[in-house]
Design a protein around this motif. Structure first.
Motif, mmCIF file in Angstrom:
data_model
loop_
_atom_site.group_PDB
_atom_site.id
_atom_site.type_symbol
_atom_site.label_atom_id
_atom_site.label_comp_id
_atom_site.label_asym_id
_atom_site.label_seq_id
_atom_site.Cartn_x
_atom_site.Cartn_y
_atom_site.Cartn_z
ATOM 1 N N GLN A 123 0.809 -1.218 0.000
ATOM 2 C CA GLN A 123 0.000 0.000 0.000
ATOM 3 C C GLN A 123 0.845 1.273 0.000
ATOM 4 O O GLN A 123 0.297 2.373 -0.009
ATOM 5 N N ALA A 124 2.159 1.139 0.002
ATOM 6 C CA ALA A 124 3.022 2.314 0.094
ATOM 7 C C ALA A 124 3.590 2.762 -1.241
ATOM 8 O O ALA A 124 3.720 3.970 -1.495
ATOM 9 N N VAL A 125 3.931 1.800 -2.107
ATOM 10 C CA VAL A 125 4.772 2.118 -3.262
ATOM 11 C C VAL A 125 4.128 3.073 -4.256
ATOM 12 O O VAL A 125 4.834 3.784 -4.967
ATOM 13 N N ALA A 126 2.801 3.123 -4.324
ATOM 14 C CA ALA A 126 2.144 4.004 -5.286
ATOM 15 C C ALA A 126 1.954 5.419 -4.760
ATOM 16 O O ALA A 126 1.556 6.307 -5.518
ATOM 17 N N HIS A 127 2.262 5.638 -3.485
ATOM 18 C CA HIS A 127 1.874 6.904 -2.859
ATOM 19 C C HIS A 127 3.031 7.740 -2.343
ATOM 20 O O HIS A 127 2.868 8.935 -2.109
ATOM 21 N N ALA A 128 4.185 7.133 -2.149
ATOM 22 C CA ALA A 128 5.323 7.878 -1.620
ATOM 23 C C ALA A 128 6.610 7.182 -2.047
ATOM 24 O O ALA A 128 6.623 5.984 -2.336
ATOM 25 N N ARG A 129 7.681 7.932 -2.070
ATOM 26 C CA ARG A 129 8.977 7.384 -2.462
ATOM 27 C C ARG A 129 9.438 6.348 -1.434
ATOM 28 O O ARG A 129 9.389 6.585 -0.230
ATOM 29 N N VAL A 130 9.873 5.190 -1.911
ATOM 30 C CA VAL A 130 10.356 4.119 -1.045
ATOM 31 C C VAL A 130 11.852 3.942 -1.290
ATOM 32 O O VAL A 130 12.277 3.776 -2.439
ATOM 33 N N ASP A 131 12.631 3.955 -0.210
ATOM 34 C CA ASP A 131 14.079 3.816 -0.299
ATOM 35 C C ASP A 131 14.502 2.762 0.719
ATOM 36 O O ASP A 131 14.596 3.040 1.914
ATOM 37 N N VAL A 132 14.742 1.544 0.247
ATOM 38 C CA VAL A 132 15.053 0.453 1.161
ATOM 39 C C VAL A 132 16.406 0.649 1.836
ATOM 40 O O VAL A 132 16.635 0.149 2.946
ATOM 41 N N THR A 133 17.295 1.375 1.183
ATOM 42 C CA THR A 133 18.599 1.654 1.782
ATOM 43 C C THR A 133 18.455 2.649 2.921
ATOM 44 O O THR A 133 18.992 2.451 4.021
ATOM 45 N N GLU A 134 17.716 3.721 2.686
ATOM 46 C CA GLU A 134 17.523 4.736 3.727
ATOM 47 C C GLU A 134 16.737 4.160 4.907
ATOM 48 O O GLU A 134 17.041 4.467 6.068
ATOM 49 N N MET A 135 15.740 3.326 4.629
ATOM 50 C CA MET A 135 14.947 2.727 5.703
ATOM 51 C C MET A 135 15.691 1.607 6.420
ATOM 52 O O MET A 135 15.308 1.217 7.517
ATOM 53 N N ASP A 136 16.743 1.088 5.781
ATOM 54 C CA ASP A 136 17.579 0.028 6.347
ATOM 55 C C ASP A 136 16.759 -1.220 6.667
ATOM 56 O O ASP A 136 16.888 -1.819 7.737
ATOM 57 N N VAL A 137 15.908 -1.629 5.705
ATOM 58 C CA VAL A 137 15.108 -2.833 5.895
ATOM 59 C C VAL A 137 15.837 -4.029 5.297
ATOM 60 O O VAL A 137 16.703 -3.884 4.426
ATOM 61 N N ASP A 138 15.480 -5.213 5.756
ATOM 62 C CA ASP A 138 16.117 -6.433 5.277
ATOM 63 C C ASP A 138 15.354 -7.080 4.131
ATOM 64 O O ASP A 138 15.954 -7.662 3.229
ATOM 65 N N PHE A 139 14.019 -6.978 4.170
ATOM 66 C CA PHE A 139 13.162 -7.457 3.087
ATOM 67 C C PHE A 139 12.066 -6.416 2.862
ATOM 68 O O PHE A 139 11.574 -5.809 3.817
ATOM 69 N N TYR A 140 11.673 -6.254 1.582
ATOM 70 C CA TYR A 140 10.572 -5.333 1.254
ATOM 71 C C TYR A 140 9.817 -5.936 0.080
ATOM 72 O O TYR A 140 10.427 -6.336 -0.924
ATOM 73 N N ALA A 141 8.480 -6.000 0.188
ATOM 74 C CA ALA A 141 7.655 -6.658 -0.830
ATOM 75 C C ALA A 141 6.579 -5.716 -1.343
ATOM 76 O O ALA A 141 6.036 -4.903 -0.584
ATOM 77 N N PHE A 142 6.264 -5.835 -2.644
ATOM 78 C CA PHE A 142 5.141 -5.067 -3.182
ATOM 79 C C PHE A 142 4.534 -5.791 -4.373
ATOM 80 O O PHE A 142 5.104 -6.751 -4.896
ATOM 81 N N SER A 143 3.357 -5.299 -4.806
ATOM 82 C CA SER A 143 2.588 -5.915 -5.895
ATOM 83 C C SER A 143 2.412 -4.933 -7.045
ATOM 84 O O SER A 143 2.166 -3.748 -6.822
ATOM 85 N N GLY A 144 2.467 -5.449 -8.276
ATOM 86 C CA GLY A 144 2.333 -4.594 -9.447
ATOM 87 C C GLY A 144 0.965 -3.971 -9.603
ATOM 88 O O GLY A 144 0.841 -2.822 -10.044
ATOM 89 N N HIS A 145 -0.085 -4.695 -9.223
ATOM 90 C CA HIS A 145 -1.427 -4.189 -9.475
ATOM 91 C C HIS A 145 -1.844 -3.099 -8.488
ATOM 92 O O HIS A 145 -2.921 -2.510 -8.642
ATOM 93 N N LYS A 146 -1.003 -2.807 -7.506
ATOM 94 C CA LYS A 146 -1.258 -1.681 -6.606
ATOM 95 C C LYS A 146 -0.564 -0.416 -7.097
ATOM 96 O O LYS A 146 -0.696 0.656 -6.491
ATOM 97 N N ILE A 147 0.190 -0.528 -8.191
ATOM 98 C CA ILE A 147 1.029 0.572 -8.639
ATOM 99 C C ILE A 147 0.827 0.827 -10.136
ATOM 100 O O ILE A 147 1.753 1.114 -10.876
ATOM 101 N N TYR A 148 -0.446 0.675 -10.568
ATOM 102 C CA TYR A 148 -0.858 0.977 -11.939
ATOM 103 C C TYR A 148 -0.291 -0.019 -12.953
ATOM 104 O O TYR A 148 -0.233 0.260 -14.145
ATOM 105 N N GLY A 149 0.108 -1.204 -12.464
ATOM 106 C CA GLY A 149 0.608 -2.251 -13.332
ATOM 107 C C GLY A 149 -0.338 -3.433 -13.375
ATOM 108 O O GLY A 149 -1.476 -3.365 -12.891
ATOM 109 N N PRO A 150 0.115 -4.558 -13.919
ATOM 110 C CA PRO A 150 -0.752 -5.729 -14.068
ATOM 111 C C PRO A 150 -0.816 -6.566 -12.805
ATOM 112 O O PRO A 150 0.006 -6.436 -11.896
ATOM 113 N N THR A 151 -1.810 -7.443 -12.755
ATOM 114 C CA THR A 151 -1.871 -8.451 -11.704
ATOM 115 C C THR A 151 -0.862 -9.555 -12.010
ATOM 116 O O THR A 151 -0.316 -9.650 -13.115
#
Length: 413
Positions: free
Chosen positions: A209-237
């Motif tokens: 629910q985050a990737v379509a609405h704000a800039r995501v930076d896994v390096t700055e957030m220092d996360v170990d895993f990050y997951a997202f879906s294409g159909h939430k970001i104007y892409g295909p299922t």
């Protein structure tokens, strides 16, 4: 100073979405406010999909002919586009999956089964989507681990004091959503990552629910895993991605076996596996979907995230102000940091009735538990109505939604 949201040409954006021109139920214009479930798809993404099948449809990797080379190049370019989008350090840290759900299950069934032992702890929050609850419960049943839950207050905000207090020497992983699909709450991921790492735990983030609405930076957030879906970001299922730190992916066993994920297969010596990311991508992948996801990401980032975020906040503010004037309506979740999601209930009206009747006015919203049953139960609810906004929605559509809602409530109460 000029309002930056005014610089976003929403009319030009809407013109790129054929479906937004539909009329429903005797000529009522479609007002699509179900973006947290699935966003619509712009023409450039549809063109990329069609171009793949019209010009270079072929299986990728290992092929020596021109079409295979072109398809492979496009697929791997999509991987690099995702890497750049998330600001990952290496392209090998991006694994294509069918979406967020499969990505979380991949981590649970590879890293989880290899590293968790009876008595170890995985921490999730009370606001998680079922896809970030059930895999850990399944591991709890099979491995004997403990799943701990970070509580949420009545504003829909995580209790950070409780979060810190829940850690023990057996806590191995925090699995938490970046943005709640049911409430819109934005969680403080960098702070949560720092706390997890201070206790020797890893952190996995559901970014659907985050990737379509704000800039995501896994390096700055220092996360170990990050997951997202294409159909939430104007892409295909059927397509999504998992980011994982390379040293973690390299040490994890594969999940599924088959073609592409191997280095060598022998009846005598067994199988050796490919390096990440291919170790986790058994079989023919969703090639066309990856190509279309590449185009969706490029399309969205060309709009500039500060403008997108500003516009969606205007929509959220306007809708909230208008809805607060409706008698008996309660907005569920009013966190200070929130994305464009409004969950609500109305005294004396069933959520399903509202959803069915408002559709007759051409307005598409979502009703039910939103795959977040534990969260809704913490509010004493079984279901809510949910309106969720995308970059193509307008203030006029918000007004049309609220006007239709008032007419529906006059019918059912």
């Amino acid at each position: 100073m000029m309002d930056s949201a005014l610089m976003l040409d929403v009319d030009a954006i809407r013109a790129q979405f054929p479906i937004l021109g539909r009329e429903l139920h005797d000529g009522k214009p479609l007002v699509y406010l179900d973006n947290a479930a699935t966003t619509q798809t712009p023409e450039p993404v549809l063109e990329a999909w069609n171009d793949y099948f019209r010009r270079y449809n072929a299986n990728i990797h290992r092929g020596l002919h021109t079409l295979a080379d072109e398809a492979t190049a496009a697929f791997e370019q999509a991987r690099d586009t995702v890497r750049e989008f998330l600001n990952a350090a290496r392209v090998e840290e991006i694994i294509f999956t069918r979406g967020t759900t499969e990505a979380i299950n991949l981590v649970a069934n590879t890293w989880g089964r290899a590293n968790l032992r009876e008595g170890d702890e995985v921490m999730i929050s009370a606001m998680e989507h079922h896809s970030n609850i059930v895999p850990w419960q399944m591991l709890a049943t099979s491995l004997g681990i403990t799943v701990k839950v970070i509580p949420v207050d009545q504003r829909g905000v995580l209790d950070m004091q409780a979060y810190q207090a829940l850690f023990t020497e057996r806590t191995r992983l925090v699995a938490v959503t970046h943005v709640s699909n049911a409430l819109g709450t934005i969680n403080p991921i960098r702070e949560m990552a720092d706390i997890a790492h201070d206790h020797g735990a890893l952190i996995l983030v559901d970014g659907a629910q985050a990737v379509a609405h704000a800039r995501v930076d896994v390096t700055e957030m220092d996360v170990d895993f990050y997951a997202f879906s294409g159909h939430k970001i104007y892409g295909p299922t059927g397509i999504g991605a998992l980011y994982g730190r390379y040293e973690l992916l390299d040490a994890m066993p594969p999940w599924q076996g088959g073609g592409e994920m191997i280095s060598r297969v022998s009846f005598d010596d067994g199988t050796t596996f490919a390096a990440p990311p291919h170790k986790f991508e058994a079989g023919t992948p969703a090639i066309a979907e990856a190509v279309a996801l590449d185009r969706a990401i490029r399309w969205l980032t060309s709009l500039h995230f500060d403008l997108v975020s500003d516009w969606e906040q205007r929509l959220l503010t306007h809708a909230t102000e208008r809805m607060q004037s409706i008698d008996g309506l309660s907005i569920i979740g009013q966190a200070p940091e929130k994305c464009g999601v409004i969950s609500f209930v109305v005294e004396g009206a069933h959520s399903q009735d509202i959803g069915l009747l408002i559709d007759q006015f051409g307005v598409a919203i979502r009703t039910g538990h939103h795959c977040a049953q534990p969260l809704l139960r913490s509010f004493g609810l079984d279901a809510t109505c949910r309106a969720s906004f995308g970059v193509y929605n307008t203030l006029e559509e918000v007004d049309a939604f609220v006007d239709a809602l008032e007419r529906v409530l006059a019918m059912v109460r």
